[in-house]
Design a protein around this motif. Structure first.
Motif, short mmCIF file in Angstrom:
data_model
loop_
_atom_site.label_atom_id
_atom_site.label_comp_id
_atom_site.label_asym_id
_atom_site.label_seq_id
_atom_site.Cartn_x
_atom_site.Cartn_y
_atom_site.Cartn_z
N THR A 36 0.81 -1.21 0.00
CA THR A 36 0.00 0.00 0.00
C THR A 36 0.85 1.27 0.00
N ARG A 80 -4.36 -4.00 -6.67
CA ARG A 80 -4.36 -4.35 -5.25
C ARG A 80 -3.49 -5.58 -5.04
N GLY A 105 -5.93 2.88 1.21
CA GLY A 105 -4.52 3.05 0.91
C GLY A 105 -4.35 3.37 -0.56
N ASN A 137 -3.26 1.64 -2.85
CA ASN A 137 -3.60 0.52 -3.72
C ASN A 137 -4.97 -0.06 -3.41
N LEU A 178 -7.04 -1.72 2.60
CA LEU A 178 -6.12 -2.59 3.32
C LEU A 178 -6.76 -2.94 4.65
#
Length: 414
Positions: free
Chosen positions: A139, A182, A406, A408, A411
């Motif tokens: 992340t 992700r 985050g 990406n 999380l």
């Protein structure tokens, strides 16, 4: 109850004092993850939990940082498999090598053979790094995560996709936008036992959050229906409803933490918070250079490569076992053949190493605790019968329903 020489930690260090993180992210890891988990336990935020009076957060409660931590250890080979097979060999080894899902003692491994699946073992790599830390890297420092995959699995890097998308779940609608990727914890390079590649733990119960939960909940002193204090490790784990009593790890962690708490102590997991390889006993392992078992030699020192953590401090995180290139066999059967891990002979079991799990029998895992003086809280009733083996879901492994966005994606904090 602290004394004048006590102090708080400046921050919770990354596992094994790893140097992967930027200063900003070290603080984020400390504040938003480790402290978050500990404070949740103390405040009783999770479903089915109550506030704790004998567990503390070392970043908020002063303690003697010079004290020697109490280390709790257990064998890395899965006890559940030993029970299932009644210890029969090689059956127990075969089953333990079959899937990461059964490697549930906070150590997992992957084996590389040549030819694949049937050949001699070229290498076997073990890890005890928690998935949360690698989620964090994905992340906040995704380039670091990719670099680690490449560096730690360098024998296989030519097989990675050029854009490294095989480590991520790619957005189908916009696959070129990497900000929408992700991290896939169970990607092809970190989910099996037969590729030789591995990064971190993936078995559902093997998490840092579980470690903290077990240590925290074990500080609760329990009494049975007759008002007697419970000290038996299996009855304790049933009573407090943490972990799995059929593992080597959970009951032992809980029992020893509870014993410390009963001695008028408050407890926390020692910094840096992680699960560690405490020791690897190689005394019974010899290299059969001639292939006859009649002339054994010591296993070359560089065979055991500690790649992450610091085993000199009993804080190993990653171990790769591979006979160095250029170590050749001798005699009629082995002359000039590059020797492999399968040429290592265990003089204790009288078997060559044909499974990664054989070495797990000699790996000791560990977690450490530090304390401050306190007054024991009143013993609590059981949340589940101490005399009945439970089949209920383990609260210690549940996901805390708190998350944040985050870079990406989402999380989850465990």
């Amino acid at each position: 109850m602290s004394s004048s020489g006590d102090s708080v930690l400046e921050e919770h260090s990354p596992p094994g004092n790893l140097q992967d993180l930027t200063p900003e992210n070290r603080k984020k890891w400390s504040d938003e993850f480790v402290s978050f988990w500990m404070d949740n336990e103390i405040q009783g935020e999770e479903r089915g939990r109550e506030p704790l009076s004998q567990f503390f957060n070392g970043c908020k409660t002063p303690f003697d940082q010079t004290q020697k931590p109490a280390t709790i250890t257990w064998i890395a080979f899965p006890k559940l498999i030993s029970l299932q097979t009644s210890g029969r060999i090689p059956e127990r080894w075969k089953i333990a090598d079959r899937s990461r899902d059964v490697q549930d003692e906070y150590l997992e491994w992957s084996v590389f053979r040549n030819p694949p699946d049937t050949g001699n073992i070229i290498s076997v790599t073990y890890t005890c790094e928690g998935p949360e830390y690698w989620d964090f890297l994905a992340t906040f420092q995704s380039s670091t995560l990719i670099d680690l995959y490449v560096d730690l699995n360098s024998d296989f890097k030519e097989h990675f996709k050029p854009d490294k998308s095989d480590f991520f779940i790619v957005d189908r609608k916009d696959p070129d936008d990497k900000s929408k990727w992700r991290y896939n914890k169970q990607n092809i390079w970190n989910s099996t036992t037969n590729t030789g590649t591995i990064a971190h733990l993936v078995q559902i119960n093997n998490t840092l959050g579980a470690e903290i939960d077990i240590a925290a909940q074990a500080t609760v002193i329990r009494k049975d229906e007759d008002g007697e204090i419970i000290t038996d490790q299996d009855r304790l784990i049933r009573c407090s409803r943490y972990g799995n009593e059929d593992r080597n790890s959970d009951p032992r962690i809980g029992s020893q933490i509870n014993s410390i708490a009963r001695d008028n102590k408050s407890v926390t997991v020692a910094d840096p918070v992680a699960l560690y390889i405490n020791n690897f006993n190689t005394a019974s392992l010899k290299l059969d250079v001639f292939g006859t078992t009649s002339h054994m030699e010591p296993v070359p020192k560089d065979t055991f490569q500690w790649q992450r953590g610091d085993i000199s401090k009993n804080q190993g995180l990653r171990l790769k076992v591979k006979i160095p290139d250029g170590v050749l066999g001798q005699g009629k059967n082995n002359k000039d053949r590059q020797l492999t891990v399968s040429d290592i002979y265990d003089t204790k079991t009288k078997h060559y190493i044909q499974y990664g799990s054989q070495l797990a029998d000699y790996i000791t895992m560990g977690v450490s605790a530090v304390t401050i003086d306190s007054t024991n809280a009143d013993p609590q009733d059981c949340v589940f019968s101490a005399n009945q083996k439970k089949n209920a879901p383990q609260l210690a492994k549940s996901v805390v329903q708190t998350h944040f966005k985050g870079v990406n994606g989402i999380l989850w904090r465990r």
